[in-house]
Design an enzyme around this catalytic site. Structure first.
Site, mmCIF file in Angstrom:
data_model
loop_
_atom_site.group_PDB
_atom_site.id
_atom_site.type_symbol
_atom_site.label_atom_id
_atom_site.label_comp_id
_atom_site.label_asym_id
_atom_site.label_seq_id
_atom_site.Cartn_x
_atom_site.Cartn_y
_atom_site.Cartn_z
ATOM 1 N N GLY A 25 -20.270 26.769 25.519
ATOM 2 C CA GLY A 25 -21.684 26.929 25.252
ATOM 3 C C GLY A 25 -22.009 27.400 23.852
ATOM 4 N N ASP A 27 -22.268 26.417 19.768
ATOM 5 C CA ASP A 27 -22.377 25.216 18.943
ATOM 6 C C ASP A 27 -21.652 25.329 17.621
ATOM 7 O OD1 ASP A 27 -23.775 23.567 20.671
ATOM 8 O OD2 ASP A 27 -25.613 24.659 20.254
ATOM 9 N N HIS A 50 -17.120 22.327 -2.905
ATOM 10 C CA HIS A 50 -17.579 20.985 -2.539
ATOM 11 C C HIS A 50 -18.430 21.054 -1.278
ATOM 12 C CE1 HIS A 50 -13.949 21.447 -0.101
ATOM 13 N NE2 HIS A 50 -14.333 20.436 0.647
ATOM 14 N N HIS A 52 -18.360 19.851 1.926
ATOM 15 C CA HIS A 52 -17.995 19.725 3.339
ATOM 16 C C HIS A 52 -18.509 20.919 4.140
ATOM 17 C CE1 HIS A 52 -14.534 16.642 2.734
ATOM 18 N NE2 HIS A 52 -15.624 16.049 3.181
ATOM 19 N N HIS A 118 -11.025 14.323 -3.743
ATOM 20 C CA HIS A 118 -10.993 14.715 -2.331
ATOM 21 C C HIS A 118 -11.743 13.617 -1.585
ATOM 22 C CE1 HIS A 118 -10.921 17.326 1.100
ATOM 23 N NE2 HIS A 118 -12.137 17.817 0.990
ATOM 24 N N ASP A 140 -10.526 22.104 -1.875
ATOM 25 C CA ASP A 140 -9.804 21.047 -1.155
ATOM 26 C C ASP A 140 -9.509 19.939 -2.151
ATOM 27 O OD1 ASP A 140 -10.408 22.564 1.027
ATOM 28 O OD2 ASP A 140 -11.529 21.019 2.109
ATOM 29 N N ASP A 172 -4.815 24.589 -1.568
ATOM 30 C CA ASP A 172 -5.086 23.929 -0.276
ATOM 31 C C ASP A 172 -3.785 23.587 0.463
ATOM 32 O OD1 ASP A 172 -5.927 22.225 1.769
ATOM 33 O OD2 ASP A 172 -6.666 20.650 0.432
ATOM 34 N N HIS A 342 -7.899 4.442 7.407
ATOM 35 C CA HIS A 342 -8.363 5.769 6.975
ATOM 36 C C HIS A 342 -7.255 6.434 6.175
ATOM 37 C CE1 HIS A 342 -9.957 9.764 6.893
ATOM 38 N NE2 HIS A 342 -8.884 10.226 7.478
ATOM 39 N N HIS A 346 -6.647 15.249 1.776
ATOM 40 C CA HIS A 346 -5.865 16.411 1.333
ATOM 41 C C HIS A 346 -4.493 15.976 0.828
ATOM 42 C CE1 HIS A 346 -8.681 19.393 3.022
ATOM 43 N NE2 HIS A 346 -8.889 18.466 3.943
ATOM 44 N N HIS A 368 -6.493 27.710 2.958
ATOM 45 C CA HIS A 368 -7.029 26.556 3.682
ATOM 46 C C HIS A 368 -5.988 25.892 4.587
ATOM 47 C CE1 HIS A 368 -9.574 23.123 4.518
ATOM 48 N NE2 HIS A 368 -10.559 23.759 3.931
HETATM 49 ZN ZN LIG Z 1 -12.075 22.175 3.741
HETATM 50 ZN ZN LIG Z 2 -13.159 19.316 2.165
#
Ligand SMILES: [Zn+2]
Ligand SMILES: [Zn+2]
Length: 535
Positions: A25, A27, A50, A52, A118, A140, A172, A342, A346, A368
């Site tokens: 429950g 989010d 960045h 993301h 990235h 990243d 990273d 794909h 990274h 990271h």
């Molecule tokens: Zn990241």
């Molecule tokens: Zn990223």
């Protein structure tokens, strides 16, 4: 991450994460900013590497606690603006656009932004010059020698800092498990081209809306193969708009198709780009998969391509969505293949070594990644011992690293934690497990052990509470209730400090011990859902 020199603090990135299934429950999850709140008069600014979500998602929550300037590239700021707008916070925000090679000064820190590659455009690493020396934070990255926008990874600047001497490298660690080099973004083009060449009906491609490089290649191929492109999904539409406005996405003339015109267009003249690669139940692709999208009804012979990684934890949702697609007679294209559909954003091991070799840091701290990845990245740096690397530090969330003129060492822990946010959205699709739980509930009721854990000590200081409904054998003051609370308390007591920090493990241990006890005492099997609260 907070970096402090004397009475000045800068913050690097403020991300959020999506909860795992253990957090029912919930989010989104954001960091607990207690340390920054206690030191708010010292915080000079927030710097973003960045755009993301795991780097900018918590910006509105941080800015709601303190009013500080935010520095990032224009594209990253535009994504932040969108989030701030959702929270009606855009007016007060102090957003400062920066460019690669630009330097800013915040208190004793001088920060240079360095262009890196990235899976999203306009990413920077940071070279933070302090009175003690230079800290490099990679953000990243992968080292993409042929990025689709030709904005090259600025290896020169990394090397230059390396020559002058780097005090600490923070790099990273996401793909430390992968040998070799990560493929360039351009490596997906042959696969996409093949799909454009041989698909006879509609071509539907799903990728992350932030994958601007990927979107550019799709648009370019669509122009070559005479297909018009429709974007579906809120994030897809707004991100492509932002990227286009800022010149990061070139949209060929007359190529866009309005979603409402998909149905009336010839199937072999249409390419639909849609968000929802992770099977998120409310996403455009998930709704298309169950034939519940007003603009796109899939038909047998259409092709649906998932141009994204299957993020661990999302497998069930993704495969369930693919099952729905297959039922519609659609050809789903997904997973590993050669050439790839794909590529990761990274860097793999060789790229991580390259950055270590270029910067030649005195201290190294992998960042990271999960702990196992940080540890592996630390051992990857072993070969640097003879090149001036003094020491490597693997830190957990909440740990601190202290550096002074005598050296570097782990410092005291600071208060951290996570904040779970439930925006109250409801899923369309009811999962099997939910149905099973509900059946369970109807028959034997449920038992909710509630354990309050002190977030400073990691211990529970009161006897656990137990709430139940529909489980007939429990009475508020019964002996059974008291014994059950003791069972939970004993489970907590007998767990190691490390186990207690892992809520998933604790919930499972409490559940199984309590289940054994209740089954033995009552011959019933209520649904047991331990709730662990940090207080
Ligand atoms: Zn990241
Ligand atoms: Zn990223």
């Amino acid at each position: 991450m907070a970096i402090r020199y004397g009475d000045d603090i800068i913050v690097v990135d403020a991300g959020m994460m999506f909860p795992d299934a253990e957090l029912l429950g919930v989010d989104i999850v954001t960091p607990d900013f207690a340390y920054l709140e206690q030191n708010r008069e010292h915080v000079r600014g927030l710097i973003l590497t960045h755009g993301h979500e795991d780097h900018i998602g918590a910006v509105p929550f941080l800015l709601s606690q303190m009013s500080i300037p935010v520095y990032a590239t224009q594209f990253t700021l535009a994504l932040v603006e969108r989030r701030l707008e959702e929270h009606d916070m855009l007016k007060e925000a102090q957003l400062r656009a920066v460019k690669p090679r630009q330097k800013i000064t915040l208190g004793p820190f001088s920060i240079e932004f360095i262009n890196v590659t990235h899976s999203i455009v306009s990413c920077v690493a940071l070279a933070i010059t302090t009175p003690l020396g230079v800290l490099i934070h990679t953000g990243d990255f992968k080292v993409d020698p042929t990025p689709t926008d030709n904005e090259l990874f600025d290896l020169h600047t990394f090397a230059e800092y390396g020559k002058q001497g780097v005090l600490l490298l923070m790099s990273d660690s996401t793909n430390v498990d992968r040998p070799g080099y990560t493929e360039s973004e351009r490596a997906v083009r042959p696969r996409l081209e093949d799909l454009f060449a041989r698909t006879e009906r509609r071509l539907v491609i799903s990728c992350f809306s932030s994958s601007i490089h990927r979107l550019q290649q799709i648009l370019d191929l669509a122009a070559v193969y005479g297909r018009k492109v429709a974007f579906l999904g809120r994030s897809m539409v707004s991100t492509t708009e932002i990227a286009h406005d800022l010149g990061h996405l070139h949209i060929p003339d007359n190529i866009l198709l309005r979603p409402q015109d998909i149905a009336s267009s010839a199937p072999n003249k249409v390419c639909v780009v849609v968000s929802g690669t992770q099977g998120e139940p409310m996403s455009a692709l998930a709704r298309v998969a169950v034939n519940n999208h007003k603009n796109l009804t899939l038909e047998a012979g259409d092709t649906v391509v998932l141009s994204a990684r299957i993020i661990p934890g999302n497998e069930k949702a993704i495969y369930r969505m693919i099952n729905h697609l297959a039922r519609r007679g659609v050809e789903p294209v997904y997973g590993a293949m050669n050439p790839p559909v794909h590529v990761s954003g990274h860097g793999s091991r060789e790229e991580l070594s390259l950055i270590l070799n270029l910067t030649r840091p005195r201290y190294f701290m992998p960042i990271h990644g999960e702990y196992r990845q940080l540890a592996k990245h630390a051992s990857l740096a072993g070969h640097m011992r003879s090149s001036g690397l003094d020491q490597t530090f693997v830190l957990d969330t909440g740990d601190s690293l202290e550096i002074d003129s005598y050296g570097a060492r782990k410092g005291p822990r600071v208060m951290v934690g996570r904040v779970c946010i439930d925006s109250g959205s409801l899923d369309d699709i009811v999962e099997d497990i939910v149905i099973r739980d509900r059946r369970h509930l109807a028959e034997d009721g449920f038992v909710l052990p509630i354990i309050a854990i002190n977030k400073h000590t990691g211990r529970s200081e009161t006897l656990p509470e137990i709430v139940s409904r529909g489980f007939v054998s429990f009475d508020e003051k019964s002996e059974l209730m008291h014994e059950a609370r003791m069972v939970v308390a004993r489970t907590l007591e007998s767990s190691s400090a490390e186990e207690r920090t892992d809520w998933g493990v604790m919930q499972e241990k409490i559940r199984s011990d309590l289940k054994r006890f209740l089954t033995k005492q009552t011959a019933r099997r209520p649904l047991i859902m331990p709730v662990i609260l940090e207080v």
